[in-house]
Design a protein around this motif. Structure first.
Motif, PDB file in Angstrom:
ATOM      1  N   THR A 187       0.819  -1.213   0.000  1.00  0.00           N
ATOM      2  CA  THR A 187       0.000   0.000   0.000  1.00  0.00           C
ATOM      3  C   THR A 187       0.853   1.263   0.000  1.00  0.00           C
ATOM      4  OG1 THR A 187      -0.180  -0.141   2.422  1.00  0.00           O
ATOM      5  CG2 THR A 187      -1.959  -1.119   1.123  1.00  0.00           C
ATOM      6  N   THR A 188       2.001   1.207   0.656  1.00  0.00           N
ATOM      7  CA  THR A 188       2.902   2.364   0.671  1.00  0.00           C
ATOM      8  C   THR A 188       3.494   2.608  -0.711  1.00  0.00           C
ATOM      9  OG1 THR A 188       3.435   1.966   2.993  1.00  0.00           O
ATOM     10  CG2 THR A 188       4.925   3.384   1.758  1.00  0.00           C
TER      11      THR A 188
ATOM     12  N   TYR B 147       0.958   4.254  -2.950  1.00  0.00           N
ATOM     13  CA  TYR B 147       0.868   5.687  -2.668  1.00  0.00           C
ATOM     14  C   TYR B 147       2.049   6.443  -3.278  1.00  0.00           C
ATOM     15  CZ  TYR B 147       1.202  10.033   0.020  1.00  0.00           C
ATOM     16  OH  TYR B 147       1.322  11.347   0.386  1.00  0.00           O
TER      17      TYR B 147
ATOM     18  N   ARG C 151       2.951   9.529  -6.846  1.00  0.00           N
ATOM     19  CA  ARG C 151       3.502  10.866  -6.607  1.00  0.00           C
ATOM     20  C   ARG C 151       4.928  11.036  -7.113  1.00  0.00           C
ATOM     21  NH1 ARG C 151       1.395  14.030  -2.832  1.00  0.00           N
ATOM     22  NH2 ARG C 151       3.430  14.612  -1.978  1.00  0.00           N
TER      23      ARG C 151
ATOM     24  N   TYR D 188       4.940  -1.274  -9.658  1.00  0.00           N
ATOM     25  CA  TYR D 188       5.102   0.027  -9.000  1.00  0.00           C
ATOM     26  C   TYR D 188       6.383   0.751  -9.432  1.00  0.00           C
ATOM     27  CZ  TYR D 188       1.434  -1.559  -5.801  1.00  0.00           C
ATOM     28  OH  TYR D 188       0.250  -2.005  -5.264  1.00  0.00           O
TER      29      TYR D 188
ATOM     30  N   THR E 253       6.181   2.150   5.961  1.00  0.00           N
ATOM     31  CA  THR E 253       4.964   2.930   5.734  1.00  0.00           C
ATOM     32  C   THR E 253       5.110   4.381   6.166  1.00  0.00           C
ATOM     33  OG1 THR E 253       2.560   2.937   6.072  1.00  0.00           O
ATOM     34  CG2 THR E 253       3.922   2.367   7.964  1.00  0.00           C
TER      35      THR E 253
ATOM     36  N   ARG F 151       5.284   7.616   3.807  1.00  0.00           N
ATOM     37  CA  ARG F 151       4.124   8.413   3.385  1.00  0.00           C
ATOM     38  C   ARG F 151       4.106   9.774   4.076  1.00  0.00           C
ATOM     39  NH1 ARG F 151      -0.700   4.784   1.899  1.00  0.00           N
ATOM     40  NH2 ARG F 151      -1.897   6.591   2.592  1.00  0.00           N
TER      41      ARG F 151
END
Length: 242
Positions: free
Chosen positions: A120-121, A124, A128, A154, A236, A239
């Protein structure tokens, strides 16, 4: 009733380049080698050397060998063979090799165990910034682990280096047209991820791992003037900064 404005938060600038290590940064790795070594120590069953002394001897062998023969399972397997012969005084037989091969096979057969919230990190961060996987070792092994991890999509690029030193990071800067001020190397190893990246003019993030390989231990350098060094508790937490 008067509505209060929503709070605003200053988010870090987008569009940076994040070079991210793999082993023990994205997924567990060293503990698999620890298990193999523990099995090897039991198999050797040395009558005078303690298990810690056997491990220290193996560490010295690996330290000397990686400079010439690199990383990866083939090099690790050969180090076990040399350690067996040096400590036992015996020539390794086919039966011995079969048993040593079994220890190392357990490493390749183990499932990829992602560290908490890595997927999930990365999702994110990938929205960006430009992400480059920068790892070291045997290329085929590292690429296979990345494929098995489910994280490949990713990354905008994958670099498997024979060693992570200053010259390697300078070459990466040139090859990927990285602006030093907006490029970061992220990983768990002071020796391979942080210190040489800082020396190459990049920023760096240390993500400590409780079981980082002993040969990757090194005193953390200070960030030179104009560069940044961050330490986060968990992957994480990136973020919060990116």
């Amino acid at each position: 009733m008067r509505m209060l404005p929503s709070p605003t938060f200053d988010l870090p600038a987008v569009g940076q380049t994040l070079m991210i290590d793999a082993d023990d940064t994205l997924w567990e790795n060293n503990h698999l080698f620890d298990r193999a070594i523990a099995s090897f120590v039991t198999f050797l069953d040395h009558k005078t050397h303690t298990p810690d002394e056997v491990r220290d001897h193996l560490n010295r062998i690996e330290h000397d060998r990686v400079r010439l023969h690199g990383y990866g399972l083939a090099s690790f397997r050969k180090s076990l063979v040399i350690c067996f012969e040096e400590l036992s005084g015996e020539v390794v037989t086919e039966a011995h090799r079969t048993e040593i091969d079994r220890f190392t096979a357990l490493i390749t057969e183990s499932p990829i165990e992602l560290l908490p919230e890595v997927d999930t990190t990365l999702a994110y961060l990938a929205g960006r910034h430009r992400l480059l996987l920068v790892t070291k070792g045997a290329e085929e092994e590292q690429v296979r682990k990345l494929e098995r991890s489910g994280l490949a999509d990713y990354f905008d690029g994958v670099e498997v280096l024979s060693e992570k030193h200053v010259e390697a990071y300078l070459e990466l800067r040139h090859r990927h047209a990285c602006e030093a001020a907006t490029t970061w190397m992220i990983g768990n190893s002071p020796k391979s991820d942080v210190n040489p990246a800082l020396a190459a003019g990049l920023n760096a993030v240390l993500v400590p791992h409780a079981n980082t390989w002993v040969l990757e231990h090194e005193k953390l350098s200070d960030a030179p003037e104009g560069q940044r060094l961050l330490t986060v508790d968990r992957f994480t937490d990136l973020r919060l900064h990116f």
